[in-house]
Design a protein around this motif. Structure first.
Motif, PDB file in Angstrom:
ATOM      1  N   GLY A  26       0.785  -1.457   0.114  1.00 24.13           N
ATOM      2  CA  GLY A  26      -0.611  -0.147  -0.297  1.00 24.13           C
ATOM      3  C   GLY A  26       1.100   1.112  -0.086  1.00 24.13           C
ATOM      4  N   MET A  27       1.726   1.645   0.495  1.00 22.88           N
ATOM      5  CA  MET A  27       2.553   2.441   0.657  1.00 22.88           C
ATOM      6  C   MET A  27       3.982   2.816  -0.041  1.00 22.88           C
ATOM      7  N   TRP A  28       3.678   1.555  -1.088  1.00 23.85           N
ATOM      8  CA  TRP A  28       5.095   1.356  -2.492  1.00 23.85           C
ATOM      9  C   TRP A  28       5.617   2.602  -2.990  1.00 23.85           C
ATOM     10  N   LEU A  29       6.639   2.864  -3.512  1.00 22.72           N
ATOM     11  CA  LEU A  29       6.975   3.736  -4.474  1.00 22.72           C
ATOM     12  C   LEU A  29       7.912   3.466  -5.740  1.00 22.72           C
ATOM     13  N   SER A  30       6.873   3.262  -6.593  1.00 23.49           N
ATOM     14  CA  SER A  30       8.070   2.726  -7.646  1.00 23.49           C
ATOM     15  C   SER A  30       9.054   4.431  -8.413  1.00 23.49           C
ATOM     16  N   ASN A  31      10.169   3.302  -9.040  1.00 25.32           N
ATOM     17  CA  ASN A  31      11.266   4.059  -9.031  1.00 25.32           C
ATOM     18  C   ASN A  31      10.572   4.918 -10.072  1.00 25.32           C
ATOM     19  N   ARG A  32       9.459   4.766 -10.831  1.00 26.95           N
ATOM     20  CA  ARG A  32       9.233   6.120 -11.943  1.00 26.95           C
ATOM     21  C   ARG A  32       8.235   6.961 -11.538  1.00 26.95           C
TER      22      ARG A  32
END
Length: 120
Positions: free
Chosen positions: A33-39
């Motif tokens: 739920g709190m994941w942040l992709s590189n893009r």
């Protein structure tokens, strides 16, 4: 052992994969739920570096109010309390399905909308 790669759980070359416990499944959903992709990180970071933060009411007026909210954190000067100190604090994460956090303030302040979803 939870969190160990399967190759470290093997005895005699056989891969043993343990079923995740209910707590492990809840934790995984929380983290996704709190994941942040590189893009998305690069989009937020680039916008944050380019952001001009007004520190006075006059600067905010010249900026056209794009960086000023009308919420209850606004002082009598009409400028957000953190903006008066020269910074804006926002939360950055990808647009994850089922996330418990709201990105409206981040999108408003930085003008960036995340694109990725950890659940997709």
């Amino acid at each position: 052992a939870a969190g160990s790669p399967p190759e470290f759980l093997a005895d005699g070359g056989e891969v043993v994969v343990e079923e995740a416990s209910e707590d492990d499944k809840k934790d995984e959903l929380w983290y996704k739920g709190m994941w942040l992709s590189n893009r998305d990180f690069l989009g937020y970071f680039g916008a944050a570096i380019d952001l001009v933060v007004p520190t006075t009411e006059e600067e905010a007026a010249l900026k056209g109010g794009d960086n000023v909210t009308t919420d209850d954190e606004i002082s009598s000067t009409g400028v957000h309390r953190n903006v008066r100190k020269g910074f804006v604090l926002v939360n950055a994460m990808s647009k994850n399905s089922g996330a418990k956090w709201n990105l409206e303030e981040t999108e408003k302040r930085l003008g960036v909308v995340s694109k990725d979803d950890s659940m997709a």
